[in-house]
Design a protein around this motif. Sequence first.
Motif, PDB file in Angstrom:
ATOM      1  N   LEU A  43      -6.286  -7.509  -3.229  1.00  0.00           N
ATOM      2  CA  LEU A  43      -4.891  -7.782  -3.413  1.00  0.00           C
ATOM      3  C   LEU A  43      -4.950  -8.973  -4.416  1.00  0.00           C
ATOM      4  O   LEU A  43      -4.122  -9.200  -5.249  1.00  0.00           O
ATOM      5  N   HIS A  44      -5.811 -10.002  -4.278  1.00  0.00           N
ATOM      6  CA  HIS A  44      -5.915 -11.127  -5.365  1.00  0.00           C
ATOM      7  C   HIS A  44      -5.743 -10.721  -6.601  1.00  0.00           C
ATOM      8  O   HIS A  44      -5.262 -11.229  -7.537  1.00  0.00           O
ATOM      9  N   LYS A  45      -6.610  -9.376  -7.013  1.00  0.00           N
ATOM     10  CA  LYS A  45      -6.687  -8.976  -8.410  1.00  0.00           C
ATOM     11  C   LYS A  45      -5.278  -8.396  -8.657  1.00  0.00           C
ATOM     12  O   LYS A  45      -4.992  -8.350 -10.005  1.00  0.00           O
ATOM     13  N   GLN A  46      -4.377  -8.021  -7.702  1.00  0.00           N
ATOM     14  CA  GLN A  46      -3.245  -7.294  -8.174  1.00  0.00           C
ATOM     15  C   GLN A  46      -2.037  -7.819  -7.448  1.00  0.00           C
ATOM     16  O   GLN A  46      -1.346  -7.168  -6.638  1.00  0.00           O
ATOM     17  N   GLU A  47      -1.955  -9.252  -7.449  1.00  0.00           N
ATOM     18  CA  GLU A  47      -0.844  -9.958  -6.708  1.00  0.00           C
ATOM     19  C   GLU A  47       0.452  -9.234  -6.696  1.00  0.00           C
ATOM     20  O   GLU A  47       1.025  -8.766  -7.932  1.00  0.00           O
ATOM     21  N   GLY A  48       1.201  -9.303  -5.489  1.00  0.00           N
ATOM     22  CA  GLY A  48       2.630  -8.620  -5.579  1.00  0.00           C
ATOM     23  C   GLY A  48       2.739  -7.266  -5.541  1.00  0.00           C
ATOM     24  O   GLY A  48       3.741  -6.699  -5.774  1.00  0.00           O
ATOM     25  N   VAL A  49       1.697  -6.547  -4.993  1.00  0.00           N
ATOM     26  CA  VAL A  49       1.661  -4.913  -4.801  1.00  0.00           C
ATOM     27  C   VAL A  49       2.385  -4.889  -3.433  1.00  0.00           C
ATOM     28  O   VAL A  49       2.273  -5.536  -2.659  1.00  0.00           O
ATOM     29  N   SER A  50       2.685  -3.584  -3.215  1.00  0.00           N
ATOM     30  CA  SER A  50       2.884  -2.976  -1.935  1.00  0.00           C
ATOM     31  C   SER A  50       1.834  -2.523  -1.054  1.00  0.00           C
ATOM     32  O   SER A  50       0.864  -2.398  -1.530  1.00  0.00           O
ATOM     33  N   GLN A  51       2.229  -2.386   0.187  1.00  0.00           N
ATOM     34  CA  GLN A  51       0.850  -1.881   1.250  1.00  0.00           C
ATOM     35  C   GLN A  51       0.661  -0.690   0.787  1.00  0.00           C
ATOM     36  O   GLN A  51      -0.545  -0.152   0.658  1.00  0.00           O
ATOM     37  N   LYS A  52       1.483   0.149   0.326  1.00  0.00           N
ATOM     38  CA  LYS A  52       1.172   1.638  -0.304  1.00  0.00           C
ATOM     39  C   LYS A  52       0.158   1.455  -1.444  1.00  0.00           C
ATOM     40  O   LYS A  52      -0.746   2.354  -1.578  1.00  0.00           O
ATOM     41  N   GLN A  53       0.720   0.584  -2.272  1.00  0.00           N
ATOM     42  CA  GLN A  53      -0.058   0.413  -3.532  1.00  0.00           C
ATOM     43  C   GLN A  53      -1.546   0.161  -3.193  1.00  0.00           C
ATOM     44  O   GLN A  53      -2.427   0.622  -3.741  1.00  0.00           O
ATOM     45  N   LEU A  54      -1.631  -0.964  -2.385  1.00  0.00           N
ATOM     46  CA  LEU A  54      -2.831  -1.510  -2.071  1.00  0.00           C
ATOM     47  C   LEU A  54      -3.820  -0.498  -1.238  1.00  0.00           C
ATOM     48  O   LEU A  54      -4.994  -0.125  -1.246  1.00  0.00           O
ATOM     49  N   ALA A  55      -3.116   0.593  -0.454  1.00  0.00           N
ATOM     50  CA  ALA A  55      -4.028   1.498   0.439  1.00  0.00           C
ATOM     51  C   ALA A  55      -4.527   2.506  -0.753  1.00  0.00           C
ATOM     52  O   ALA A  55      -5.611   2.847  -0.749  1.00  0.00           O
ATOM     53  N   LEU A  56      -3.553   2.648  -1.641  1.00  0.00           N
ATOM     54  CA  LEU A  56      -4.355   3.672  -2.918  1.00  0.00           C
ATOM     55  C   LEU A  56      -5.445   3.085  -3.548  1.00  0.00           C
ATOM     56  O   LEU A  56      -6.525   3.801  -3.881  1.00  0.00           O
ATOM     57  N   VAL A  57      -5.389   1.626  -3.940  1.00  0.00           N
ATOM     58  CA  VAL A  57      -6.374   0.969  -4.521  1.00  0.00           C
ATOM     59  C   VAL A  57      -7.617   0.869  -3.727  1.00  0.00           C
ATOM     60  O   VAL A  57      -9.017   0.940  -4.275  1.00  0.00           O
ATOM     61  N   THR A  58      -7.520   0.698  -2.633  1.00  0.00           N
ATOM     62  CA  THR A  58      -8.724   0.556  -1.651  1.00  0.00           C
ATOM     63  C   THR A  58      -9.238   1.825  -0.870  1.00  0.00           C
ATOM     64  O   THR A  58     -10.090   1.813  -0.347  1.00  0.00           O
TER      65      THR A  58
END
Length: 140
Positions: A43-58
Amino acid sequence: MKEVDWSLGMQLSRSYHSFKRAATKRMDVHGLTPEQLSVLSELHKQEGVSQKQLALVTERDQTTVGKILDKLVKKGFVMRTSDPRDRRAFILLTTKEGVHVLELLEPTLDALQEQAFQGLTKAEIEQFIRTLETIHKNVT
């Protein structure tokens, strides 16, 4: 001499669990689990993302990420705020406390990684990481 187990799954599992146990001991002081740290760090690397985007990245499902985020919000490391583009959605931000805990853990976890790579050359480490990336791509 003990015979080497060439099973990829076994070797990855053993290494992962050993590393995770050692990392957990170091993170516990700050009240974080490895799963929480990985979500907070991304999240810190990609501030301002949605939960959905964070789920994809992780590479986790949204429900799991949501539960992890709930804990991070409760600890004061993450905040949810309304998305100005969609009032029904939230964007995620790392708080000052979240950034601070990441900064505190960075040297400790860097030292653990150095310990894990002890006895390997830079070239061997780079090849190992490339190999893991290839394995990941091959099975996803």
